[in-house]
Design an enzyme around this catalytic site. Sequence first.
Site, PDB file in Angstrom:
ATOM      1  N   CYS A   2       1.452   0.318   8.445  1.00  0.00           N
ATOM      2  CA  CYS A   2       1.958   0.318   9.816  1.00  0.00           C
ATOM      3  C   CYS A   2       2.600  -1.024  10.168  1.00  0.00           C
ATOM      4  O   CYS A   2       2.149  -2.071   9.705  1.00  0.00           O
ATOM      5  CB  CYS A   2       0.828   0.554  10.798  1.00  0.00           C
ATOM      6  SG  CYS A   2      -0.033   2.077  10.535  1.00  0.00           S
ATOM      7  N   ARG A  27       7.611  -1.864   4.303  1.00  0.00           N
ATOM      8  CA  ARG A  27       6.153  -1.799   4.180  1.00  0.00           C
ATOM      9  C   ARG A  27       5.649  -0.394   3.864  1.00  0.00           C
ATOM     10  O   ARG A  27       4.509  -0.244   3.426  1.00  0.00           O
ATOM     11  CB  ARG A  27       5.508  -2.253   5.506  1.00  0.00           C
ATOM     12  CG  ARG A  27       5.789  -3.681   5.855  1.00  0.00           C
ATOM     13  CD  ARG A  27       5.463  -3.949   7.306  1.00  0.00           C
ATOM     14  NE  ARG A  27       4.057  -3.826   7.575  1.00  0.00           N
ATOM     15  CZ  ARG A  27       3.209  -4.844   7.655  1.00  0.00           C
ATOM     16  NH1 ARG A  27       3.649  -6.074   7.452  1.00  0.00           N
ATOM     17  NH2 ARG A  27       1.948  -4.660   7.915  1.00  0.00           N
ATOM     18  N   TRP A  73       1.877   4.539   9.297  1.00  0.00           N
ATOM     19  CA  TRP A  73       1.451   5.045   7.984  1.00  0.00           C
ATOM     20  C   TRP A  73       0.129   5.744   8.264  1.00  0.00           C
ATOM     21  O   TRP A  73      -0.872   5.093   8.558  1.00  0.00           O
ATOM     22  CB  TRP A  73       1.281   3.861   7.031  1.00  0.00           C
ATOM     23  CG  TRP A  73       1.013   4.201   5.610  1.00  0.00           C
ATOM     24  CD1 TRP A  73       1.936   4.468   4.635  1.00  0.00           C
ATOM     25  CD2 TRP A  73      -0.275   4.264   4.956  1.00  0.00           C
ATOM     26  NE1 TRP A  73       1.312   4.698   3.431  1.00  0.00           N
ATOM     27  CE2 TRP A  73      -0.038   4.586   3.601  1.00  0.00           C
ATOM     28  CE3 TRP A  73      -1.586   4.097   5.377  1.00  0.00           C
ATOM     29  CZ2 TRP A  73      -1.065   4.731   2.677  1.00  0.00           C
ATOM     30  CZ3 TRP A  73      -2.616   4.241   4.455  1.00  0.00           C
ATOM     31  CH2 TRP A  73      -2.349   4.557   3.122  1.00  0.00           C
ATOM     32  N   ASN A  99      -2.124  -1.351  14.910  1.00  0.00           N
ATOM     33  CA  ASN A  99      -2.381  -1.331  13.462  1.00  0.00           C
ATOM     34  C   ASN A  99      -3.869  -1.556  13.263  1.00  0.00           C
ATOM     35  O   ASN A  99      -4.467  -2.375  13.966  1.00  0.00           O
ATOM     36  CB  ASN A  99      -1.642  -2.475  12.743  1.00  0.00           C
ATOM     37  CG  ASN A  99      -0.148  -2.259  12.695  1.00  0.00           C
ATOM     38  OD1 ASN A  99       0.352  -1.234  13.123  1.00  0.00           O
ATOM     39  ND2 ASN A  99       0.556  -3.246  12.161  1.00  0.00           N
ATOM     40  N   GLY A 100      -4.446  -0.892  12.268  1.00  0.00           N
ATOM     41  CA  GLY A 100      -5.872  -1.069  11.998  1.00  0.00           C
ATOM     42  C   GLY A 100      -6.615   0.237  12.196  1.00  0.00           C
ATOM     43  O   GLY A 100      -5.990   1.308  12.309  1.00  0.00           O
ATOM     44  N   GLU A 482      -0.445  -2.679 -16.250  1.00  0.00           N
ATOM     45  CA  GLU A 482       0.629  -2.880 -15.277  1.00  0.00           C
ATOM     46  C   GLU A 482       1.768  -1.879 -15.512  1.00  0.00           C
ATOM     47  O   GLU A 482       2.329  -1.330 -14.571  1.00  0.00           O
ATOM     48  CB  GLU A 482       1.127  -4.339 -15.358  1.00  0.00           C
ATOM     49  CG  GLU A 482       2.324  -4.684 -14.495  1.00  0.00           C
ATOM     50  CD  GLU A 482       2.104  -4.466 -12.988  1.00  0.00           C
ATOM     51  OE1 GLU A 482       0.984  -4.145 -12.565  1.00  0.00           O
ATOM     52  OE2 GLU A 482       3.099  -4.593 -12.248  1.00  0.00           O
ATOM     53  N   LYS A 486       2.947   0.874 -12.723  1.00  0.00           N
ATOM     54  CA  LYS A 486       4.334   0.937 -12.228  1.00  0.00           C
ATOM     55  C   LYS A 486       4.919   2.328 -12.426  1.00  0.00           C
ATOM     56  O   LYS A 486       5.533   2.890 -11.526  1.00  0.00           O
ATOM     57  CB  LYS A 486       5.236  -0.056 -12.988  1.00  0.00           C
ATOM     58  CG  LYS A 486       5.183  -1.495 -12.635  1.00  0.00           C
ATOM     59  CD  LYS A 486       5.742  -1.903 -11.299  1.00  0.00           C
ATOM     60  CE  LYS A 486       4.637  -2.016 -10.301  1.00  0.00           C
ATOM     61  NZ  LYS A 486       4.068  -3.330 -10.173  1.00  0.00           N
ATOM     62  N   GLU A 489       3.153   4.904 -10.020  1.00  0.00           N
ATOM     63  CA  GLU A 489       3.446   4.814  -8.587  1.00  0.00           C
ATOM     64  C   GLU A 489       4.900   5.147  -8.268  1.00  0.00           C
ATOM     65  O   GLU A 489       5.201   5.612  -7.177  1.00  0.00           O
ATOM     66  CB  GLU A 489       3.054   3.447  -8.008  1.00  0.00           C
ATOM     67  CG  GLU A 489       3.889   2.293  -8.460  1.00  0.00           C
ATOM     68  CD  GLU A 489       3.469   0.972  -7.805  1.00  0.00           C
ATOM     69  OE1 GLU A 489       3.004   0.976  -6.676  1.00  0.00           O
ATOM     70  OE2 GLU A 489       3.634  -0.064  -8.462  1.00  0.00           O
ATOM     71  N   HIS A 505     -11.984   6.395 -28.519  1.00  0.00           N
ATOM     72  CA  HIS A 505     -13.261   6.782 -27.916  1.00  0.00           C
ATOM     73  C   HIS A 505     -13.082   7.787 -26.779  1.00  0.00           C
ATOM     74  O   HIS A 505     -13.987   7.961 -25.974  1.00  0.00           O
ATOM     75  CB  HIS A 505     -13.999   5.537 -27.410  1.00  0.00           C
ATOM     76  CG  HIS A 505     -14.335   4.579 -28.510  1.00  0.00           C
ATOM     77  ND1 HIS A 505     -15.276   4.838 -29.470  1.00  0.00           N
ATOM     78  CD2 HIS A 505     -13.799   3.369 -28.826  1.00  0.00           C
ATOM     79  CE1 HIS A 505     -15.342   3.819 -30.324  1.00  0.00           C
ATOM     80  NE2 HIS A 505     -14.447   2.916 -29.954  1.00  0.00           N
ATOM     81  N   LYS A 603       3.639  -1.275   1.307  1.00  0.00           N
ATOM     82  CA  LYS A 603       3.813  -2.584   0.679  1.00  0.00           C
ATOM     83  C   LYS A 603       2.597  -3.456   0.909  1.00  0.00           C
ATOM     84  O   LYS A 603       2.169  -4.189   0.036  1.00  0.00           O
ATOM     85  CB  LYS A 603       5.067  -3.247   1.238  1.00  0.00           C
ATOM     86  CG  LYS A 603       5.367  -4.615   0.630  1.00  0.00           C
ATOM     87  CD  LYS A 603       5.702  -4.497  -0.837  1.00  0.00           C
ATOM     88  CE  LYS A 603       5.881  -5.828  -1.520  1.00  0.00           C
ATOM     89  NZ  LYS A 603       5.709  -5.700  -2.982  1.00  0.00           N
TER      90      LYS A 603
HETATM   91  C1  F6R Z   1       1.852  -2.185  -7.209  1.00  0.00           C
HETATM   92  C2  F6R Z   1       1.571  -2.790  -5.930  1.00  0.00           C
HETATM   93  C3  F6R Z   1       0.167  -2.759  -5.394  1.00  0.00           C
HETATM   94  C4  F6R Z   1      -0.182  -4.160  -4.887  1.00  0.00           C
HETATM   95  C5  F6R Z   1      -1.564  -4.168  -4.217  1.00  0.00           C
HETATM   96  C6  F6R Z   1      -1.973  -5.557  -3.783  1.00  0.00           C
HETATM   97  O1  F6R Z   1       3.196  -2.288  -7.539  1.00  0.00           O
HETATM   98  O2  F6R Z   1       2.447  -3.315  -5.327  1.00  0.00           O
HETATM   99  O3  F6R Z   1      -0.743  -2.334  -6.357  1.00  0.00           O
HETATM  100  O4  F6R Z   1      -0.160  -5.031  -5.978  1.00  0.00           O
HETATM  101  O5  F6R Z   1      -1.547  -3.325  -3.099  1.00  0.00           O
HETATM  102  O6  F6R Z   1      -1.079  -6.100  -2.869  1.00  0.00           O
HETATM  103  P1  F6R Z   1      -1.047  -7.658  -2.557  1.00  0.00           P
HETATM  104  O7  F6R Z   1      -0.588  -8.350  -3.805  1.00  0.00           O
HETATM  105  O8  F6R Z   1      -0.078  -7.800  -1.433  1.00  0.00           O
HETATM  106  O9  F6R Z   1      -2.443  -8.051  -2.203  1.00  0.00           O
END
Ligand code: F6R
Length: 608
Positions: A2, A27, A73, A99-100, A482, A486, A489, A505, A603
């Site tokens: 949000c 975001r 959101w 927000n929250g 990682e 990627k 997501e 395993h 984000k």
């Molecule tokens: C993956 C991604 C998320 C963030 C996670 C932590 O591409 O962006 O997994 O890494 O939400 O976010 P931050 O780094 O802002 O604490």
Amino acid sequence: MCGIFGYMGRKNALPLLVEGLRRLEYRGYDSTGVAINNGEGIVTHKTVGKVTDLKEILPDHIEGTTGIAHTRWATHGGVTQVNTHPHASSDGAVHLVHNGIIENFRHLRRHLSTSGIECVSETDSEVLVQLIAQELASGSTPLQSVQTTLKRVRGTWGVCIMFRDHDELICARNGSPLIIGQGQNEMFVSSDPHPLTSHTQRVIYLDDGDIAVLTPTSINMTSSVKGRSVEPNVTVLEEAWSESELGDAPHYMHKEIYEQPDALRQCIAGRVDREMGTGRLGGMRLGHETLMQAPHVRLLGCGTANIAAEIGQMLIEKMARIPAVTHISSEFRNNDPVINPKALYLAVSQSGETADTISAVKEIKLKGGQVFGVVNVVGSTIARLCGQGVYIHSGPEQSVASTKAFTNMVAALTVFATQLGRTRHLSKEQGRDIIDHLQQTPHLMEKYFENEGPLHEAVDLLAAAKSVLFLGRGLSASVAREGALKLMELAYIPCLAYPAGEMKHGPIALLEKGSPVVVIAPNDHLKEKTLSALHECKARGAKIILIHDEGDSIAEEGDVSIAVPANHPYLTPLLTVLPLQLLAYHTALRLGRDVDRPRNLAKSVTVE
Ligand code: F6R
């Protein structure tokens, strides 16, 4: 997640609010709306969908110089127009964006109902606006109404409240970031610094418990924590934090992937001492004694930041020979962790606003531990809570998928590991060797981007897959995680990442003829063992996408082999992750996904 934007001044509010919403879009959100006080009443427009959808339903002009806006959101209640903010009280006197999460909203909603006020939305937020209006109607001032209401609620909030009959905006914070931007005879409110930088560099970060009453020319702040009024503490935002523009790039993710060499240069500039073979992280304020006496290091983060932390953990153990452990932030506090005041705790976060990591930081501090932020966004909550640490200097990262922040987190942690290592087991020569290679890495990244390898052959395999397995050992096991995160997501393909030795395993059961397996095997001491897992996959008909060092004969083992420039064995993640980012990006595009705003993701994840 949000986003909040508010304006009060002399200009027409509508275009400013819409522009503020546009800058909050990165975001991640599912619905959006604005409310403007036109002097006679409050006009609200809201819609499910994007800011462009909102623009379509907005009139060309709405009179009024005060307004609030929101990107939602969904947490409580579906993605519907009624649940979209701003919310209004039943009598129309109060409008609010929040927000929250209000934890006791069910109880409060029942209480409102018994006094004849029925909430119209399913949200937790609406109880706030109804309660404030109830207080106002009983004769309290706007500030008293907000104060009384906030005493009754449990949970987290960043709120901006507008009143039909009073010329002021009130904002308050508890656990959800909120920033006031101070202009010339105008005030802005935002949950994020990005939308503010085009209007003013002068900002005030609210602390938990703060309530601010704004007019175009004044800010009156009180703190419920301190129990008195407080002076607004003005910070001047750095120029570098202005909004990043897309320019010629097709997407922010594309732009940010290719910014990595320069971002890495920014991150390490002035922070390494080649002569002494060590790192110099001034913001950590770490004396020799503290480093010498630290019994262990614990690192915290979520998602990509957690994976970067895990790489940092391995580098700390390799260079400093002291135990290091990485924790998933959301699990940390729940497990009632034992905190050693001499240990070093590192909170890793791009946004610096991730609620799970914030709660872990608070837990450590409450129990007397010292926490250092490894953070990108300057002035963010984690940076301010820790008060010490290292900014990773990636510049604004707008794509939801984190790329350049990942490599800079790894780089910053490498510099930290060198600094810690040099007080213990790492020799000057070893330290110098690592620093030399680290300084060469931006150039090696550029070299890789000149020849990215047969990515599109790999995308053919990935885009058609039911699921994808990622394998690596040691540092490359984290890179595998990682790569899987990627691809999952962005392309919405189920992905599993495993340390290569663990594959037999269990996960091996997934393999069928033609299943793609991505193997990360740089030329380090673990390569031969990784090769055994690769052969086990091949024997079951899997198609291997191999990430390997340039010039290594292991290339023959892949069905699709992608070479990256060779680097110091401690620094291979900074190169092997690049093709994985590109594979996720191109596979997502092939499948028609929105790469910058993947579904359901945000984000900055500001709720626990
Ligand atoms: C993956 C991604 C998320 C963030 C996670 C932590 O591409 O962006 O997994 O890494 O939400 O976010 P931050 O780094 O802002 O604490």
